[in-house]
Design an enzyme around this catalytic site. Structure first.
Site, short mmCIF file in Angstrom:
data_model
loop_
_atom_site.label_atom_id
_atom_site.label_comp_id
_atom_site.label_asym_id
_atom_site.label_seq_id
_atom_site.Cartn_x
_atom_site.Cartn_y
_atom_site.Cartn_z
N SER A 1 -0.13 -2.52 -4.58
CA SER A 1 -0.30 -2.50 -2.98
C SER A 1 0.15 -1.90 -2.35
CB SER A 1 -0.55 -3.99 -2.54
OG SER A 1 -0.60 -4.37 -1.10
N TYR B 1 2.35 -12.58 -3.05
CA TYR B 1 2.10 -11.80 -2.64
C TYR B 1 2.73 -10.47 -2.85
CZ TYR B 1 -1.91 -8.27 -1.56
OH TYR B 1 -2.89 -7.17 -2.13
N1 LIG Z 1 -8.50 -5.05 0.78
C1 LIG Z 1 -7.20 -4.91 1.11
O1 LIG Z 1 -6.36 -3.99 1.88
C2 LIG Z 1 -5.97 -4.40 -0.44
C3 LIG Z 1 -4.72 -3.15 -0.11
C4 LIG Z 1 -3.62 -3.44 -0.96
C5 LIG Z 1 -4.21 -4.55 -2.43
N2 LIG Z 1 -5.58 -4.58 -2.38
C6 LIG Z 1 -5.68 -4.98 -3.49
O2 LIG Z 1 -6.93 -4.92 -4.17
C7 LIG Z 1 -7.76 -5.36 -5.08
C8 LIG Z 1 -8.60 -5.90 -4.58
O3 LIG Z 1 -9.23 -6.22 -3.40
P1 LIG Z 1 -10.25 -6.55 -2.51
O4 LIG Z 1 -9.62 -5.81 -1.30
O5 LIG Z 1 -11.15 -6.21 -3.21
O6 LIG Z 1 -10.61 -7.81 -2.40
P2 LIG Z 1 -11.69 -9.14 -2.59
O7 LIG Z 1 -11.39 -10.35 -2.07
O8 LIG Z 1 -13.41 -8.05 -1.72
O9 LIG Z 1 -11.92 -8.30 -3.90
C9 LIG Z 1 -10.89 -9.48 -4.81
C10 LIG Z 1 -11.91 -9.37 -6.13
O10 LIG Z 1 -11.06 -10.55 -7.03
C11 LIG Z 1 -12.01 -11.17 -7.50
N3 LIG Z 1 -10.92 -12.79 -8.18
C12 LIG Z 1 -9.97 -13.45 -8.14
N4 LIG Z 1 -9.39 -14.26 -8.31
C13 LIG Z 1 -10.13 -13.68 -9.71
C14 LIG Z 1 -9.75 -14.53 -10.59
N5 LIG Z 1 -8.49 -15.15 -10.77
N6 LIG Z 1 -10.19 -13.67 -12.06
C15 LIG Z 1 -11.92 -13.07 -11.73
N7 LIG Z 1 -11.69 -11.93 -11.18
C16 LIG Z 1 -10.93 -12.37 -8.84
C17 LIG Z 1 -12.24 -12.06 -6.08
O11 LIG Z 1 -13.59 -12.26 -6.73
C18 LIG Z 1 -12.98 -10.76 -5.91
O12 LIG Z 1 -14.75 -9.96 -5.95
C19 LIG Z 1 -6.41 -6.66 -5.08
O13 LIG Z 1 -5.90 -7.09 -6.63
C20 LIG Z 1 -5.81 -6.59 -3.82
O14 LIG Z 1 -5.07 -7.52 -3.65
C21 LIG Z 1 -6.12 -5.06 -1.48
#
Ligand SMILES: NC(=O)c1ccc[n+]([C@@H]2O[C@H](COP(=O)([O-])OP(=O)(O)OC[C@H]3O[C@@H](n4cnc5c(N)ncnc54)[C@H](O)[C@@H]3O)[C@@H](O)[C@H]2O)c1
Length: 274
Positions: free
Chosen positions: A156, A169
């Site tokens: 991130s 986080y």
């Molecule tokens: N959305 C943002 O702004 C953002 C910014 C920086 C980083 N991220 C990172 O990007 C990645 C994807 O996030 P996103 O934005 O698509 O959010 P999201 O919540 O839509 O997707 C995350 C997915 O991970 C799955 N998940 C959670 N815990 C799990 C587990 N224990 N085992 C298997 N699957 C699991 C969830 O069910 C979900 O489908 C994450 O690592 C998040 O930290 C997101």
């Protein structure tokens, strides 16, 4: 014209929705077959809904509509044994493994005193150890292929610059940044590249669940510590579509980045760059 990852197989965690689904579709568009996992039970401690079984089914439908194959299973990244079984099955069916997108993650936001041991443990277990589990379960298959591979760990912007009210986080995502470099060093001799990607604000259910609610942990933190509220700001205004991150994943997965490894690639509209 051949796709940019034609004939390759990619393992993607957290593939039911958000960025994980976008990665599956982007890589499938460019010729890859997909092994996908997500959880189907609500993750305890997380204040917004995590994915449901029907979300993963929708990813399957969309990948198949692109005429690519997909093996999709329910698995928790905290469970190394299940990840290994899914990969055994997926590789048996699809024939190989070349690309890993360790994307699953959770974000539980709030001021420092709201961070319970359970919140810290759950976040580290999923975001850090879950990513390590994903790589460890994948490596035997990539090594077996003898063709090298590309592993991309989703950290991130918080893994390059700590964001406010996001203690657990930040801890987990800085850990992912270091993990990518450690794996990258040792695996370079096997032609396996390992990089981390650092998204800024991406329009997914996670952000909706963190910022889109009035009494969010972020709102509580801002109320008691307003000096910090504006410190995590993108230079490019607005919220990124998930496909922007998928394009970076595709580049790092493809042979266009053959000499890039151990790199932390920020895709965050400048946020972390000062
Ligand atoms: N959305 C943002 O702004 C953002 C910014 C920086 C980083 N991220 C990172 O990007 C990645 C994807 O996030 P996103 O934005 O698509 O959010 P999201 O919540 O839509 O997707 C995350 C997915 O991970 C799955 N998940 C959670 N815990 C799990 C587990 N224990 N085992 C298997 N699957 C699991 C969830 O069910 C979900 O489908 C994450 O690592 C998040 O930290 C997101």
């Amino acid at each position: 014209m051949a796709g940019r990852v034609e004939g390759k197989v990619a393992f993607i965690t957290g593939a039911a929705r958000g960025q994980g689904r976008a990665h599956a579709l982007r890589l499938a568009e460019e010729g890859a077959d997909i092994i996908a996992i997500d959880i189907e039970e609500q993750v305890e401690e997380v204040p917004y809904p995590t994915a449901k079984a029907e979300d993963l089914q929708e990813t399957v439908r969309q990948v198949e509509a692109l005429d690519r194959r997909i093996v999709a299973e329910t698995a928790d990244v905290r469970d190394l044994g299940t990840l290994k079984s899914v990969l055994e099955k997926g590789v048996a069916e699809l024939g190989r493994l070349d690309i890993v997108a360790a994307n699953a993650g959770v974000d539980i936001v709030g001021p420092w005193h709201s961070m319970t041991p359970e919140i810290v443990r759950t976040t580290i277990d999923i975001n850090l150890i879950g990513v390590w589990n994903t790589v460890m379960a994948s490596l035997p298959h990539i090594l077996d292929g003898g063709r090298g591979g590309s592993i991309i760990l989703t950290s991130s912007a918080n893994g390059l610059k700590a964001g406010p009210f996001n203690m657990a986080y930040n801890m987990s995502k800085y850990g992912v940044t270091g993990m990518a470099k450690s794996f990258a060093m040792e695996l370079a001799k096997d032609n396996i590249r390992v990089n981390s990607v650092h998204p800024g604000g991406v329009d997914t259910p996670m952000v909706e669940g963190i910022m889109g609610v009035p009494d969010s942990g972020f709102a509580k933190g801002s109320e008691e510590n307003p000096n910090l509220t504006g410190m995590f700001t993108q230079w490019i205004p607005g919220m990124m579509p998930p496909r922007e991150i998928s394009n970076a994943i595709l580049f790092l997965a493809s042979d266009e980045s053959t000499w890039i490894t151990g790199h932390a690639l920020a895709v965050d509209g400048g946020l972390s760059q000062y």
